[in-house]
Design an enzyme around this catalytic site. Structure first.
Site, mmCIF file in Angstrom:
data_model
loop_
_atom_site.group_PDB
_atom_site.id
_atom_site.type_symbol
_atom_site.label_atom_id
_atom_site.label_comp_id
_atom_site.label_asym_id
_atom_site.label_seq_id
_atom_site.Cartn_x
_atom_site.Cartn_y
_atom_site.Cartn_z
ATOM 1 N N LYS A 93 -36.906 5.776 1.425
ATOM 2 C CA LYS A 93 -36.840 4.375 1.143
ATOM 3 C C LYS A 93 -37.394 4.150 -0.177
ATOM 4 O O LYS A 93 -37.105 3.295 -1.178
ATOM 5 C CB LYS A 93 -37.811 3.537 2.095
ATOM 6 C CG LYS A 93 -37.539 2.201 2.436
ATOM 7 C CD LYS A 93 -38.512 1.749 3.380
ATOM 8 C CE LYS A 93 -37.918 1.756 4.959
ATOM 9 N NZ LYS A 93 -38.640 1.324 5.926
ATOM 10 N N CYS A 101 -37.678 -9.975 15.448
ATOM 11 C CA CYS A 101 -38.462 -10.884 15.553
ATOM 12 C C CYS A 101 -38.641 -11.617 16.976
ATOM 13 O O CYS A 101 -39.724 -11.245 17.700
ATOM 14 C CB CYS A 101 -38.726 -11.751 14.349
ATOM 15 S SG CYS A 101 -38.996 -10.853 12.846
ATOM 16 N N LEU A 115 -29.844 -25.325 17.375
ATOM 17 C CA LEU A 115 -29.058 -25.760 18.687
ATOM 18 C C LEU A 115 -27.957 -25.088 18.940
ATOM 19 O O LEU A 115 -26.908 -25.801 19.135
ATOM 20 C CB LEU A 115 -29.096 -27.286 18.461
ATOM 21 C CG LEU A 115 -30.426 -28.096 18.971
ATOM 22 C CD1 LEU A 115 -30.219 -29.389 19.086
ATOM 23 C CD2 LEU A 115 -31.148 -27.303 20.239
HETATM 24 C C1 UDX Z 1 -36.903 -15.487 12.557
HETATM 25 C C2 UDX Z 1 -37.469 -16.723 12.009
HETATM 26 O O1 UDX Z 1 -36.744 -17.662 12.022
HETATM 27 C C3 UDX Z 1 -38.305 -16.464 10.797
HETATM 28 O O2 UDX Z 1 -38.924 -17.709 10.591
HETATM 29 C C4 UDX Z 1 -39.441 -15.402 11.247
HETATM 30 O O3 UDX Z 1 -40.013 -15.026 9.903
HETATM 31 C C5 UDX Z 1 -38.574 -14.249 11.763
HETATM 32 O O4 UDX Z 1 -37.944 -14.527 12.764
HETATM 33 P P1 UDX Z 1 -34.763 -14.062 11.820
HETATM 34 O O5 UDX Z 1 -35.072 -13.114 12.954
HETATM 35 O O6 UDX Z 1 -34.109 -13.667 10.553
HETATM 36 O O7 UDX Z 1 -35.991 -14.975 11.640
HETATM 37 O O8 UDX Z 1 -33.534 -14.897 12.056
HETATM 38 P P2 UDX Z 1 -33.067 -16.441 12.686
HETATM 39 O O9 UDX Z 1 -32.242 -16.989 11.866
HETATM 40 O O10 UDX Z 1 -34.320 -16.932 13.229
HETATM 41 O O11 UDX Z 1 -32.306 -16.030 13.957
HETATM 42 C C6 UDX Z 1 -32.771 -15.352 14.939
HETATM 43 C C7 UDX Z 1 -31.629 -15.253 15.978
HETATM 44 O O12 UDX Z 1 -31.436 -16.442 16.686
HETATM 45 C C8 UDX Z 1 -30.333 -14.567 15.732
HETATM 46 O O13 UDX Z 1 -29.865 -13.581 16.668
HETATM 47 C C9 UDX Z 1 -29.423 -15.917 15.499
HETATM 48 O O14 UDX Z 1 -28.111 -15.827 15.673
HETATM 49 C C10 UDX Z 1 -29.824 -16.614 16.764
HETATM 50 N N1 UDX Z 1 -29.833 -18.086 16.761
HETATM 51 C C11 UDX Z 1 -30.245 -18.834 15.690
HETATM 52 C C12 UDX Z 1 -28.895 -18.528 17.616
HETATM 53 O O15 UDX Z 1 -28.586 -18.013 18.744
HETATM 54 N N2 UDX Z 1 -28.746 -20.152 17.539
HETATM 55 C C13 UDX Z 1 -29.259 -20.763 16.652
HETATM 56 O O16 UDX Z 1 -29.090 -22.072 16.862
HETATM 57 C C14 UDX Z 1 -29.976 -20.103 15.840
#
Ligand code: UDX
Length: 437
Positions: free
Chosen positions: A35, A264, A254
């Site tokens: 890395k 996360c 939503l």
């Molecule tokens: C998340 C938080 O948003 C961020 O603030 C934190 O720092 C880390 O975790 P991330 O994991 O990068 O970020 O993705 P995010 O955009 O939050 O989406 C998470 C998951 O939810 C994805 O699998 C996405 O597909 C899903 N999702 C998101 C839905 O199923 N529906 C939605 O409306 C939004």
């Protein structure tokens, strides 16, 4: 300022490059030599839009370097702790071994008057424990907790223009000094009128876990509504558009479909429940168990939907899964709904081909027994069903007329409610979406 970033994964690599972009002299530290070699050569070790360009820009100016030797970070004024806190094997709780190791390694090197700023997502109470350790190891140094809210796929922009800055700091002169140092680090961001909130360690830790819990709850709420829509013939997308217009609710997060995944949200809500249990406050978070259960049920539901559409059996059926990453614009497959559905389909006898613009190498490492095809036309050629599980533009903006010529049966299951259904139906496709009639 002289800054070190301990841990150069999805969070740390972006943070290091962004701090250099803000004008600081930055060293990134990681134990993974490959890395560090990549980063040293301005190559992002994972797919994140804009990161390679940012690395080249700041490395060109000499303000960013990388090393596997933590002693190279000893001079820094501020050390950002950016290591992972994965879920412990077979348990809900977070595994803090990387936090503890990174913290101790830097605590042995830190100079008096310097600051360790924790960015990793940790169980509430961790910062107070580390601060107590630091007061023994290096009484002249300070600790702050400064959680990060970046989204993968938007990490560069989220780091350079965050919605807010959160400082968890102790009371008294050490806290005041920590605040001044963090303000110096983030001067440009603060000058852009970004709100900055200061608080105790516990609140700062909870800001992060409760924000992620809220987002997960919002997604599971709409997915629960999708289950009700499926039972009644209602349309969850129209429902989400309608309730989302109430600005107390808002339309973001939503989007009903196959649910949330990634490194996360899933592990953070589980770690939060585990921590609440340790604190004797588990009742407060029992709803998160339901949030998790609704989320996992969506993966089963999409498998069921495909089985129903294919006449009740998946045996020997050629299915192409569109997407492997947990979300578009990422190569991250940690707890990816797409990958787990692909694996489940294969277990039930289907012949599964996974395709994804960026995530296939990571996916193959997790599930070597699945078939992977980078070329989209090859991947969908002869398929008896397509399943859209990661809403990359390459899939949502595809031409349904052209694709209908390639597949063997024009059947598509939209696991993200991301397709223009009318357009696909006009092109002769049978379309099934989640929570929609
Ligand atoms: C998340 C938080 O948003 C961020 O603030 C934190 O720092 C880390 O975790 P991330 O994991 O990068 O970020 O993705 P995010 O955009 O939050 O989406 C998470 C998951 O939810 C994805 O699998 C996405 O597909 C899903 N999702 C998101 C839905 O199923 N529906 C939605 O409306 C939004």
């Amino acid at each position: 300022m002289r800054i070190s970033v301990i841990g150069c994964g999805y969070l740390g690599a972006v943070h290091a490059a962004a701090m250099a972009k803000l004008g600081h002299d930055v060293i990134g530290i990681d134990v993974d030599e490959r890395k560090i070699d990549d980063l040293q050569a301005s190559k992002a070790p994972f797919f994140e839009p804009g990161l390679t360009e940012l690395l080249s820009e700041v490395q060109g100016s000499g303000s960013l370097s990388f090393s596997t030797n933590i002693a190279d970070a000893a001079d820094a004024d501020v050390h950002f702790l950016c290591v992972g806190t994965p879920q412990r094997k077979g348990e809900n709780a977070a595994d803090l071994r990387y936090v503890d190791a990174g913290f101790r390694a830097i605590a042995e090197q830190i100079k008096p008057g310097a600051l360790i700023a924790g960015k990793s997502t940790v169980p509430v109470g961790t910062a107070a424990r580390l601060a107590a350790e630091l007061s023994v190891l290096q009484p002249g140094a300070m600790l702050a907790w400064n959680p990060e809210f970046l989204r993968e796929g938007h990490a560069v922009q989220d780091t350079l223009s965050p919605d807010r800055l959160i400082y968890g700091i102790p009371d008294g002169p050490q806290g005041q000094r920590a605040l001044e140092l963090l303000d110096d680090v983030y001067r440009q961001i603060l000058d852009a009128d970004t709100p900055r909130l200061t608080m105790g360690y516990e609140t700062a830790e909870l800001v992060k876990t409760s924000a992620n819990s809220f987002l997960a709850t919002k997604i599971s709420f709409i997915n629960a509504m999708a289950e009700i829509c499926e039972a009644t013939g209602a349309d969850v997308k129209v429902l989400a558009d309608s309730i989302g217009l109430d600005d107390r609710i808002g339309r973001k997060f939503l989007n009903a479909g196959v649910g949330f995944g990634g490194g996360c949200l899933p592990k953070d809500i589980r770690a939060f429940m585990a921590r609440a249990g340790e604190l004797g406050a588990d009742q407060a978070l029992t709803f998160l168990r339901e949030v998790d259960a609704i989320n996992m049920r969506r993966r089963e539901r999409v498998v069921e939907l495909i089985r129903e559409e294919l006449g009740g059996s998946l045996l020997g059926k050629r299915i192409t899964v569109l997407g492997a990453a947990f979300k578009p614009n990422s190569d991250d497959v940690r707890d990816s709904p797409a990958l787990s559905v692909g694996a489940q389909l294969q277990l039930l006898g289907a012949i599964v081909t996974m395709t994804d613009p960026e995530a296939l190498a990571n996916a193959r490492m997790r599930f070597p027994e699945l078939q992977y095809e980078q070329n989209l036309e090859e991947a969908i050629g002869g398929a008896e069903a397509l399943v859209l599980l990661t809403e990359w533009k390459q899939f949502t903006e595809a031409d349904p007329v052209a694709w209908a010529q390639l597949v063997s049966v024009p059947l598509i299951v939209d696991g993200r409610n991301a397709l223009d259904i009318d357009k696909w139906r006009e092109a002769g496709w049978h379309v099934k979406a989640m929570g929609r009639p």
